[in-house]
Design an enzyme around this catalytic site. Structure first.
Site, PDB file in Angstrom:
ATOM      1  N   LYS A  37       0.839  -1.203   0.000  1.00  0.00           N
ATOM      2  CA  LYS A  37       0.000   0.000   0.000  1.00  0.00           C
ATOM      3  C   LYS A  37       0.875   1.255   0.000  1.00  0.00           C
ATOM      4  O   LYS A  37       0.568   2.242  -0.659  1.00  0.00           O
ATOM      5  CB  LYS A  37      -0.961  -0.019   1.201  1.00  0.00           C
ATOM      6  N   GLN A  81      -5.341  -1.818   9.279  1.00  0.00           N
ATOM      7  CA  GLN A  81      -5.130  -3.143   8.673  1.00  0.00           C
ATOM      8  C   GLN A  81      -5.743  -4.234   9.551  1.00  0.00           C
ATOM      9  O   GLN A  81      -5.524  -4.255  10.769  1.00  0.00           O
ATOM     10  CB  GLN A  81      -3.617  -3.377   8.485  1.00  0.00           C
ATOM     11  N   ASP A 104     -11.526   2.223   3.436  1.00  0.00           N
ATOM     12  CA  ASP A 104     -11.795   0.789   3.324  1.00  0.00           C
ATOM     13  C   ASP A 104     -13.267   0.503   3.014  1.00  0.00           C
ATOM     14  O   ASP A 104     -13.605  -0.593   2.590  1.00  0.00           O
ATOM     15  CB  ASP A 104     -11.475   0.097   4.666  1.00  0.00           C
TER      16      ASP A 104
HETATM   17  N1  GUN Z   1      -7.037  -7.291   5.516  1.00  0.00           N
HETATM   18  C1  GUN Z   1      -7.274  -8.014   4.404  1.00  0.00           C
HETATM   19  N2  GUN Z   1      -7.855  -7.242   3.448  1.00  0.00           N
HETATM   20  C2  GUN Z   1      -7.992  -6.012   3.988  1.00  0.00           C
HETATM   21  C3  GUN Z   1      -8.514  -4.778   3.478  1.00  0.00           C
HETATM   22  O1  GUN Z   1      -9.007  -4.669   2.338  1.00  0.00           O
HETATM   23  N3  GUN Z   1      -8.465  -3.738   4.350  1.00  0.00           N
HETATM   24  C4  GUN Z   1      -7.976  -3.845   5.607  1.00  0.00           C
HETATM   25  N4  GUN Z   1      -7.991  -2.759   6.378  1.00  0.00           N
HETATM   26  N5  GUN Z   1      -7.491  -4.970   6.107  1.00  0.00           N
HETATM   27  C5  GUN Z   1      -7.495  -6.041   5.288  1.00  0.00           C
END
Ligand code: GUN
Length: 272
Positions: A37, A81, A104
């Site tokens: 990211k 996350q 998200d």
């Molecule tokens: N863990 C796995 N996929 C995601 C996601 O799309 N966003 C977040 N915040 N955590 C994740």
């Protein structure tokens, strides 16, 4: 290209979009997502602040940090996350993110807006999959779609977004009886079960479009999806690999969501 639009916006508004990412704990998978990211942010011209916290962080400390990012006018997007350490109530933390910074699309009000077909920030993985289907020229309307998995992150929003594109959707899951009979009906099959090589060739219809969301680590340390790729590729008209399929599209959607949150904030500030 998103990066050239971002450069234009930065010139216009006098600041670049800014994404804050919080990670708690040492899960290697999560750490590699967070690194990806940060890389994508740099490539897109988005400022990225990644905050790493120990697994022992308290829920209060985490919520306090989110609150300070909510109050920071220089931050446009906040991503916590997942999964969080077990002692933390993820729902409470997600709900503490300001709605307008919820890149998200996990905030309860964003989820409600998605299910009520109102404007919302869609979750990144389903958004990326719809984008991928459109880019591949896959007609969704009227198709029989099967989504395997019912998580809040992928399965549930994916089913809803396919329904909103007028597919006829079945959501299957770990307790589904005779999964193969259901998946064999699918013209579009999205698999987000977290079960390595769950989907074999005899569970897939000839010519199906197969989207593999699974990211599993084999005992020898390699990544593999939920679909038995080589065997299923021989029957599918379109299939996504793991790694390199849905993952990059998810990150792309995160960049788009961040820029959209930034633009909404910039326009609100300008309109004040
Ligand atoms: N863990 C796995 N996929 C995601 C996601 O799309 N966003 C977040 N915040 N955590 C994740």
């Amino acid at each position: 290209m998103l990066s050239s639009s971002v450069a234009q916006y930065a010139a216009q508004y006098g600041r670049t979009p800014h994404l804050a990412v919080i990670i708690a704990g040492d899960d290697e998978g999560s750490k590699s997502y967070v690194r990806a990211k940060a890389r994508a942010s740099a490539e897109t011209g988005i400022r990225n602040t990644t905050i790493e916290l120990p697994a022992t962080v308290s829920q209060q400390e985490l919520c306090d940090l989110v609150q300070s990012l909510n109050a920071d006018d220089d931050v446009d997007g906040i991503l916590v996350q997942l999964p969080l350490p077990e002692h933390i109530d993820s729902c409470a933390v997600i709900s503490s993110v300001a709605l307008e910074k919820d890149v998200d699309g996990f905030h309860p009000l964003n989820v409600a807006a998605l299910w009520q077909k109102r404007p919302c920030t869609p979750p990144c993985t389903p958004r990326g999959i719809i984008r991928l289907l459109d880019a591949a020229g896959v007609e969704i309307e009227g198709k029989r779609a099967v989504v395997v998995g019912r998580s809040n992150i992928v399965g549930m929003p994916m089913s809803k977004m396919l329904l909103d594109r007028n597919a006829t959707v079945t959501t299957a899951h770990s307790r589904t009886k005779d999964l193969g009979a259901i998946t064999s009906e699918a013209e579009i099959l999205v698999v987000a079960a977290g079960s390595p090589h769950l989907i074999k060739a005899d569970m897939v219809r000839d010519g199906a479009v197969v989207i593999d969301v699974g990211v599993n680590r084999t005992p020898d340390g390699h990544l593999c999806g939920d679909v038995d790729f080589d065997a299923v590729a021989a029957k599918a008209s379109v299939i996504t690999p793991v790694p390199g399929g849905v993952g990059p599209m998810t990150i792309c959607s995160l960049m788009e969501n961040t820029v959209e949150c930034y633009l909404k904030r910039m326009n609100n500030v300008a309109g004040k």
